[in-house]
Scaffold this motif. Structure first.
Motif, PDB file in Angstrom:
ATOM      1  N   VAL A  90       1.132  -1.599   0.309  1.00  9.57           N
ATOM      2  CA  VAL A  90      -0.338  -0.033  -0.148  1.00  9.57           C
ATOM      3  C   VAL A  90       0.971   1.273  -0.204  1.00  9.57           C
ATOM      4  O   VAL A  90       2.150   0.797   0.266  1.00  9.57           O
ATOM      5  N   PRO A  91       0.615   2.707  -0.823  1.00 11.44           N
ATOM      6  CA  PRO A  91       1.503   3.527  -0.295  1.00 11.44           C
ATOM      7  C   PRO A  91       0.918   4.351   1.109  1.00 11.44           C
ATOM      8  O   PRO A  91      -0.095   4.210   1.706  1.00 11.44           O
ATOM      9  N   VAL A 109      -5.832  -1.340  10.384  1.00 14.69           N
ATOM     10  CA  VAL A 109      -6.390  -0.720   9.209  1.00 14.69           C
ATOM     11  C   VAL A 109      -7.389  -2.045   9.129  1.00 14.69           C
ATOM     12  O   VAL A 109      -7.648  -2.328   9.714  1.00 14.69           O
ATOM     13  N   GLU A 110      -8.499  -0.628   7.900  1.00 16.73           N
ATOM     14  CA  GLU A 110      -9.847  -0.700   7.047  1.00 16.73           C
ATOM     15  C   GLU A 110      -9.918  -2.076   6.172  1.00 16.73           C
ATOM     16  O   GLU A 110      -8.804  -2.117   5.329  1.00 16.73           O
ATOM     17  N   THR A 111     -11.033  -3.557   6.804  1.00 16.26           N
ATOM     18  CA  THR A 111     -10.759  -4.338   4.992  1.00 16.26           C
ATOM     19  C   THR A 111     -11.933  -4.682   5.838  1.00 16.26           C
ATOM     20  O   THR A 111     -13.041  -3.634   5.355  1.00 16.26           O
ATOM     21  N   ASN A 112     -11.995  -5.280   3.811  1.00 14.73           N
ATOM     22  CA  ASN A 112     -13.961  -5.113   3.790  1.00 14.73           C
ATOM     23  C   ASN A 112     -14.437  -6.172   5.013  1.00 14.73           C
ATOM     24  O   ASN A 112     -15.810  -5.812   4.996  1.00 14.73           O
ATOM     25  N   THR A 119       1.053  -6.831  10.478  1.00 14.69           N
ATOM     26  CA  THR A 119       2.478  -6.011  10.272  1.00 14.69           C
ATOM     27  C   THR A 119       3.080  -5.532   9.154  1.00 14.69           C
ATOM     28  O   THR A 119       3.289  -5.982   8.373  1.00 14.69           O
ATOM     29  N   VAL A 120       3.639  -4.856   9.696  1.00 12.63           N
ATOM     30  CA  VAL A 120       4.805  -4.007   8.661  1.00 12.63           C
ATOM     31  C   VAL A 120       5.831  -4.986   8.241  1.00 12.63           C
ATOM     32  O   VAL A 120       6.885  -4.815   9.361  1.00 12.63           O
ATOM     33  N   THR A 121       6.395  -5.547   7.240  1.00 18.63           N
ATOM     34  CA  THR A 121       7.275  -6.330   6.402  1.00 18.63           C
ATOM     35  C   THR A 121       8.459  -5.650   5.937  1.00 18.63           C
ATOM     36  O   THR A 121       9.298  -6.339   6.312  1.00 18.63           O
ATOM     37  N   GLU A 122       7.675  -4.594   4.914  1.00 22.21           N
ATOM     38  CA  GLU A 122       8.995  -3.055   4.388  1.00 22.21           C
ATOM     39  C   GLU A 122       8.575  -3.215   3.935  1.00 22.21           C
ATOM     40  O   GLU A 122       7.230  -1.724   3.951  1.00 22.21           O
ATOM     41  N   VAL A 123       8.808  -1.597   4.169  1.00 21.66           N
ATOM     42  CA  VAL A 123       9.335  -0.311   3.869  1.00 21.66           C
ATOM     43  C   VAL A 123      10.506  -0.141   3.240  1.00 21.66           C
ATOM     44  O   VAL A 123      11.426   0.132   3.015  1.00 21.66           O
ATOM     45  N   ASN A 127       6.365   2.874  -0.703  1.00 20.16           N
ATOM     46  CA  ASN A 127       5.302   1.707  -0.660  1.00 20.16           C
ATOM     47  C   ASN A 127       5.750   0.880   1.044  1.00 20.16           C
ATOM     48  O   ASN A 127       7.009   1.244   1.388  1.00 20.16           O
ATOM     49  N   VAL A 128       4.593   0.266   0.974  1.00 22.15           N
ATOM     50  CA  VAL A 128       4.655  -0.356   2.455  1.00 22.15           C
ATOM     51  C   VAL A 128       4.296  -1.351   2.383  1.00 22.15           C
ATOM     52  O   VAL A 128       2.689  -1.760   1.699  1.00 22.15           O
ATOM     53  N   LYS A 129       4.553  -2.536   3.055  1.00 23.83           N
ATOM     54  CA  LYS A 129       3.952  -4.118   2.714  1.00 23.83           C
ATOM     55  C   LYS A 129       3.673  -4.615   3.996  1.00 23.83           C
ATOM     56  O   LYS A 129       4.146  -5.050   5.084  1.00 23.83           O
ATOM     57  N   LEU A 130       2.506  -4.524   4.075  1.00 22.88           N
ATOM     58  CA  LEU A 130       0.932  -4.949   4.837  1.00 22.88           C
ATOM     59  C   LEU A 130       1.338  -6.394   5.424  1.00 22.88           C
ATOM     60  O   LEU A 130       0.691  -7.252   4.397  1.00 22.88           O
ATOM     61  N   ASP A 131       1.268  -7.592   6.325  1.00 22.81           N
ATOM     62  CA  ASP A 131       0.983  -9.080   6.624  1.00 22.81           C
ATOM     63  C   ASP A 131      -0.612  -9.031   7.079  1.00 22.81           C
ATOM     64  O   ASP A 131       0.055  -8.517   8.424  1.00 22.81           O
TER      65      ASP A 131
END
Length: 171
Positions: A90-91, A109-112, A119-123, A127-131
């Motif tokens: 995500v941005p 985070v808001e999901t459907n 958990t933030v796994t990469e920045v 961009n940010v990778k979320l698990d």
């Protein structure tokens, strides 16, 4: 003449709606320490209410005060399998709040299906990778457990859905 009196002391066993207090050490399959009650009050919970992962509840059923056990719990009886489709990039601009976004942080985070913890796994740059998987999804869990106490839950504890007192929740 000597008379012998037998004492009928029945050891309470772990069953549904019993408050159980345990000391535990949790490791992964490689022996890495994940969690422990060492140095803390025992963990107190009401058995059969979903307070523990199903695999550990099954292993504890029928045990009593003073029992010690080792349990290996598969992901299916713990936090489930790991799903690659629950990892999203995500941005960074979509984040609110103060401070830098760092690997290892947990964010809501808001999901459907409503709010969820990721958990933030990469920045990388913007961009940010979320698990969104549970941190222990896909992990085989190895428990060393000692049963410290087993007692009947009070009506108040059953109404509230959790144990009160040390290791449980207060009002």
């Amino acid at each position: 003449m000597c008379t012998l009196y037998a004492s009928k002391h029945v050891l309470m066993k772990i069953d549904d709606n019993k408050v159980v207090s345990i000391h535990y050490t949790l490791k992964d399959a490689d022996g890495n320490l994940l969690d422990s009650s060492d140095g803390r009050d025992p963990l107190a919970f009401i058995h059969g209410t979903g307070a523990l992962i199903p695999g550990l509840e099954k292993e504890l059923a029928g045990k009593g005060k003073g029992d010690a056990l080792q349990a290996v719990v598969s992901p299916d009886d713990a936090y489930g399998p790991y799903f690659d489709e629950l990892v999203h990039t995500v941005p960074k601009s979509g984040f609110q709040g103060e401070g830098d976004i760092e690997v290892g942080m947990q964010v809501q985070v808001e999901t459907n299906t409503g709010p969820s913890i990721a958990t933030v796994t990469e920045v990388v740059e913007e961009n940010v990778k979320l698990d969104l998987n549970h941190p222990l999804a896909g992990v085989e869990l190895h428990f060393d457990v000692e049963v410290v106490e087993v007692r009947d839950a009070t009506s108040e504890e059953l109404e509230h859905g959790h144990a009160h007192g040390p290791g449980g929740h207060e009002h």
